[in-house]
Motif scaffolding. Structure first.
Motif, PDB file in Angstrom:
ATOM      1  N   SER A  54       0.814  -1.218   0.000  1.00 20.82           N
ATOM      2  CA  SER A  54       0.000   0.000   0.000  1.00 20.82           C
ATOM      3  C   SER A  54       0.846   1.266   0.000  1.00 20.82           C
ATOM      4  O   SER A  54       0.439   2.291  -0.543  1.00 20.82           O
ATOM      5  N   PHE A  55       2.020   1.205   0.620  1.00 15.90           N
ATOM      6  CA  PHE A  55       2.924   2.353   0.693  1.00 15.90           C
ATOM      7  C   PHE A  55       4.305   1.941   0.189  1.00 15.90           C
ATOM      8  O   PHE A  55       5.293   1.994   0.932  1.00 15.90           O
ATOM      9  N   PRO A  56       4.423   1.534  -1.090  1.00 18.67           N
ATOM     10  CA  PRO A  56       5.704   0.996  -1.586  1.00 18.67           C
ATOM     11  C   PRO A  56       6.848   1.999  -1.541  1.00 18.67           C
ATOM     12  O   PRO A  56       8.002   1.612  -1.317  1.00 18.67           O
ATOM     13  N   ASP A  57       6.557   3.304  -1.751  1.00 18.65           N
ATOM     14  CA  ASP A  57       7.634   4.300  -1.730  1.00 18.65           C
ATOM     15  C   ASP A  57       8.267   4.432  -0.348  1.00 18.65           C
ATOM     16  O   ASP A  57       9.416   4.862  -0.229  1.00 18.65           O
ATOM     17  N   CYS A  58       7.517   4.073   0.675  1.00 19.61           N
ATOM     18  CA  CYS A  58       8.037   4.161   2.040  1.00 19.61           C
ATOM     19  C   CYS A  58       8.522   2.814   2.556  1.00 19.61           C
ATOM     20  O   CYS A  58       9.638   2.708   3.067  1.00 19.61           O
ATOM     21  N   TRP A  59       7.716   1.773   2.412  1.00 21.70           N
ATOM     22  CA  TRP A  59       7.966   0.501   3.081  1.00 21.70           C
ATOM     23  C   TRP A  59       8.715  -0.524   2.224  1.00 21.70           C
ATOM     24  O   TRP A  59       9.266  -1.481   2.764  1.00 21.70           O
ATOM     25  N   LYS A  60       8.757  -0.310   0.897  1.00 23.55           N
ATOM     26  CA  LYS A  60       9.415  -1.303   0.041  1.00 23.55           C
ATOM     27  C   LYS A  60      10.613  -0.718  -0.699  1.00 23.55           C
ATOM     28  O   LYS A  60      11.711  -1.283  -0.676  1.00 23.55           O
ATOM     29  N   ASN A  61      10.409   0.422  -1.352  1.00 21.86           N
ATOM     30  CA  ASN A  61      11.477   1.016  -2.156  1.00 21.86           C
ATOM     31  C   ASN A  61      12.308   2.041  -1.380  1.00 21.86           C
ATOM     32  O   ASN A  61      13.384   2.425  -1.847  1.00 21.86           O
ATOM     33  N   PHE A  62      11.782   2.517  -0.268  1.00 21.78           N
ATOM     34  CA  PHE A  62      12.466   3.456   0.627  1.00 21.78           C
ATOM     35  C   PHE A  62      12.854   4.758  -0.079  1.00 21.78           C
ATOM     36  O   PHE A  62      13.910   5.330   0.174  1.00 21.78           O
ATOM     37  N   ASN A  63      11.962   5.213  -0.958  1.00 24.33           N
ATOM     38  CA  ASN A  63      12.209   6.472  -1.661  1.00 24.33           C
ATOM     39  C   ASN A  63      11.924   7.682  -0.787  1.00 24.33           C
ATOM     40  O   ASN A  63      12.588   8.718  -0.909  1.00 24.33           O
ATOM     41  N   VAL A  64      10.920   7.572   0.103  1.00 24.86           N
ATOM     42  CA  VAL A  64      10.529   8.719   0.931  1.00 24.86           C
ATOM     43  C   VAL A  64      10.734   8.442   2.423  1.00 24.86           C
ATOM     44  O   VAL A  64      10.501   9.332   3.245  1.00 24.86           O
ATOM     45  N   CYS A  65      11.132   7.229   2.765  1.00 26.61           N
ATOM     46  CA  CYS A  65      11.374   6.873   4.167  1.00 26.61           C
ATOM     47  C   CYS A  65      12.767   6.259   4.303  1.00 26.61           C
ATOM     48  O   CYS A  65      13.241   5.568   3.390  1.00 26.61           O
ATOM     49  N   ASN A  66      13.386   6.506   5.418  1.00 24.31           N
ATOM     50  CA  ASN A  66      14.701   5.945   5.690  1.00 24.31           C
ATOM     51  C   ASN A  66      14.599   4.436   5.890  1.00 24.31           C
ATOM     52  O   ASN A  66      13.765   3.952   6.647  1.00 24.31           O
ATOM     53  N   ARG A  67      15.469   3.687   5.209  1.00 25.02           N
ATOM     54  CA  ARG A  67      15.420   2.225   5.263  1.00 25.02           C
ATOM     55  C   ARG A  67      15.600   1.708   6.693  1.00 25.02           C
ATOM     56  O   ARG A  67      14.860   0.845   7.156  1.00 25.02           O
ATOM     57  N   VAL A  68      16.594   2.222   7.401  1.00 25.26           N
ATOM     58  CA  VAL A  68      16.864   1.749   8.759  1.00 25.26           C
ATOM     59  C   VAL A  68      15.691   2.065   9.679  1.00 25.26           C
ATOM     60  O   VAL A  68      15.330   1.261  10.551  1.00 25.26           O
ATOM     61  N   LEU A  69      15.069   3.241   9.486  1.00 24.72           N
ATOM     62  CA  LEU A  69      13.927   3.626  10.305  1.00 24.72           C
ATOM     63  C   LEU A  69      12.762   2.653  10.095  1.00 24.72           C
ATOM     64  O   LEU A  69      12.112   2.225  11.054  1.00 24.72           O
ATOM     65  N   VAL A  70      12.503   2.293   8.856  1.00 29.46           N
ATOM     66  CA  VAL A  70      11.424   1.342   8.562  1.00 29.46           C
ATOM     67  C   VAL A  70      11.752  -0.017   9.168  1.00 29.46           C
ATOM     68  O   VAL A  70      10.892  -0.678   9.754  1.00 29.46           O
ATOM     69  N   GLN A  71      12.992  -0.444   9.043  1.00 26.62           N
ATOM     70  CA  GLN A  71      13.385  -1.739   9.610  1.00 26.62           C
ATOM     71  C   GLN A  71      13.290  -1.736  11.136  1.00 26.62           C
ATOM     72  O   GLN A  71      13.058  -2.777  11.752  1.00 26.62           O
ATOM     73  N   SER A  72      13.456  -0.556  11.747  1.00 32.12           N
ATOM     74  CA  SER A  72      13.383  -0.482  13.202  1.00 32.12           C
ATOM     75  C   SER A  72      11.993  -0.792  13.729  1.00 32.12           C
ATOM     76  O   SER A  72      11.836  -1.136  14.905  1.00 32.12           O
ATOM     77  N   THR A  73      10.972  -0.709  12.884  1.00 35.12           N
ATOM     78  CA  THR A  73       9.616  -1.075  13.329  1.00 35.12           C
ATOM     79  C   THR A  73       9.539  -2.555  13.663  1.00 35.12           C
ATOM     80  O   THR A  73       8.609  -2.986  14.354  1.00 35.12           O
ATOM     81  N   GLU A  74      10.500  -3.345  13.182  1.00 35.90           N
ATOM     82  CA  GLU A  74      10.488  -4.777  13.415  1.00 35.90           C
ATOM     83  C   GLU A  74      11.165  -5.169  14.728  1.00 35.90           C
ATOM     84  O   GLU A  74      11.006  -6.298  15.189  1.00 35.90           O
ATOM     85  N   TYR A  75      11.917  -4.239  15.338  1.00 33.34           N
ATOM     86  CA  TYR A  75      12.636  -4.653  16.549  1.00 33.34           C
ATOM     87  C   TYR A  75      12.575  -3.684  17.720  1.00 33.34           C
ATOM     88  O   TYR A  75      12.933  -4.058  18.836  1.00 33.34           O
TER      89      TYR A  75
END
Length: 530
Positions: A54-75
């Protein structure tokens, strides 16, 4: 077994809903904190694939969101859980378990409200708030582990407990723990129904509105349950009763720094067994759950990014795990199986399964081998529950005296969540096949540590632990001669290296019991005189 079956039939004849009421009061209410915590925790992993679509630019491709920040939601929720397990475990020993239970419910209520309402001026702002809410919620979840296990131990071992309660202590504790499994099942069913409603079907594309509605309503539903839990604990919950009842025993079991030092002196090897084996288990279990979308894509490559197909596979996996939960609950008190054998067998089974998948990964991921891969993956879920995921929760509570049980269990559980944290970080950087190569050795390490350092408290009356502790506090641990140092209730390390089993002496223990009764009688006479 026959006696229980007769009592069950008699209860049904008297009141057909009696067994349901009994199950609700005995296991559901006690495990409700674990339920709501697991509901939210496992929803995070379940929702990941929906957010990616639903939010590929943020959660999959990391175009508008920091990759490490998104991964931090998992831990980051796991970080909160670790702190909660340690802090609230100590609070339960120092203040009271009731205080800790109410605090946990209030913290989880705040966390789930923040999850439900989380948003920001940008997608990255939303991810930041979503992560902070998980951290707060995790603290409340973590506190449930040492308190729930400790209260289950105390009830089944108190002077008011009957012989059946003591005989089935393991079953009672694991049935409370099965609420974690029911949480996984219900959160997945709820999210499936919500996605069908908001997306008008389960097939892609998945709109942002559908994703927002699905996750917010899903968290709101469990928020209502947590609000009720706050009310129940604040106004209905009664204080738990300690195993130690007499004035002398209460004094001996008082929590202080010296008690902690004595645990480190006399039980350090047990802490190795309960803590590091829990680390191995959670590395496997939570790594599997948090990255379940990645694993299911391997099992069903044709499903692609279909969220509903992924969730249905996960629903099947949870159903198989539930069989493991209940198989463990109803056999864990059998002397022929017991906690230690169950834990060792489950870890060894998952080591074998994982190393088979890692070694034969290429042929198993072909169309011809996918059936075998699916069987192995789902079969490992059964052994995870009919093994270390249930037993670590139980063993870490019953091999320590009540005075430091919350602290020791909290430390063991927190170490376990370090395993979950390690997997959630590491799995972001290694390929799928390597994940199986890594996790298989966790199964082998857990098996070896169980064999060497974990004692078997199956059929041991935990009041024996208190008798030994009362002498330990007085500096007379070597003067205890009862069942707690019988060879069958000691680890290999305690028997072979420390020679603790040499203390066991039936005749001396009998004399010691007579002395304890005489001291208790004199103490009661003095209290009556006063």
């Amino acid at each position: 077994m026959k006696r229980e079956w007769k009592e069950f039939n008699a209860e049904i004849k008297e009141n057909p809903l009696g067994p349901i009421k009994h199950y609700w009061n005995r296991f559901v209410l006690k495990g409700m904190g674990l339920y709501v915590g697991a509901y939210v925790l496992f929803s995070i992993g379940t929702l990941k694939i929906l957010f990616q679509e639903s939010f590929p630019d943020c959660w999959k491709n990391f175009n508008v969101c920091n990759r490490v920040l998104v991964q931090s939601t998992e831990y980051l929720q796991i970080v909160g859980i670790i702190f909660g397990q340690i802090v609230v475990g100590i609070e339960g020993d120092v203040i009271s378990k009731r205080f800790g239970f109410i605090q946990n419910a209030l913290v989880m209520l705040l966390g789930v409200l923040m999850l439900t309402a989380s948003w920001g001026t940008s997608l990255q702002g939303w991810v930041i708030m979503y992560t902070i809410a998980q951290l707060i919620f995790g603290f409340g979840v973590g506190g449930e582990y040492p308190l729930t296990s400790g209260s289950s131990m105390e009830e089944s071992s108190s002077s008011n407990a009957g012989p059946l309660d003591r005989m089935h202590r393991g079953r009672s504790t694991v049935l409370v723990f099965t609420m974690q499994g029911w949480a996984q099942l219900s959160q997945q069913l709820v999210l499936i129904l919500l996605l069908l409603m908001f997306n008008k079907g389960g097939n892609p594309p998945y709109s942002e509105v559908a994703a927002q509605g699905t996750f917010r309503v899903g968290f709101f539903i469990v928020g209502v349950a947590i609000l009720w839990l706050v009310y129940h604990r604040a106004f209905k919950m009664k204080p738990t009763t300690n195993v130690s009842q007499s004035k002398e025993k209460k004094s001996a079991s008082a929590y202080n720094l010296r008690s902690l030092q004595l645990v480190l002196k006399y039980y350090w090897h047990r802490l190795i067994g309960t803590a590091i084996v829990w680390y191995c288990n959670d590395f496997f279990f939570y790594g599997n759950k948090i990255f379940q979308a990645d694993f299911i894509r391997i099992l069903s490559p044709t499903s692609g990014d279909n969220v509903m197909t992924n969730w249905l596979y996960n629903l099947l996996n949870i159903g198989i795990a539930m069989i493991g939960y209940y198989a463990a609950a109803f056999t864990i008190d059998w002397p022929i199986i017991g906690r230690k054998r169950m834990q060792a067998t489950g870890l060894l089974a998952n080591f074998i399964i994982s190393i088979i998948i890692a070694a034969a990964y290429d042929p198993l991921t072909t169309p011809q081998g996918l059936g075998i891969l699916q069987f192995l993956y789902f079969f490992s879920s059964f052994w995870g529950q009919f093994g270390s995921n249930c037993t670590t929760f139980l063993i870490a509570a019953e091999v320590y005296p009540s005075a430091v049980r919350g602290t020791a269990h909290g430390f063991s559980a927190a170490t376990g969540k370090m395993g979950a944290l390690t997997a959630s970080v590491l799995y972001n950087y290694i390929p799928d096949r390597t994940k199986f190569w890594v996790v298989c050795w966790m199964g082998l390490l857990g098996f070896l540590l169980t064999v060497v350092f974990v004692p078997d408290a199956t059929a041991l009356d935990l009041r024996e632990q208190e008798r030994r502790w009362n002498l330990t506090v007085k500096g007379r641990d070597q003067d205890y001669h009862g069942l707690a140092v019988h060879p069958r209730h000691l680890s290999w390390f305690e028997r072979v290296v420390l020679k603790v089993d040499k203390q066991y002496d039936l005749e001396l223990d009998h004399q010691q019991r007579l002395e304890e009764k005489e001291q208790a009688r004199k103490s009661n006479d003095e209290e009556i005189t006063l």
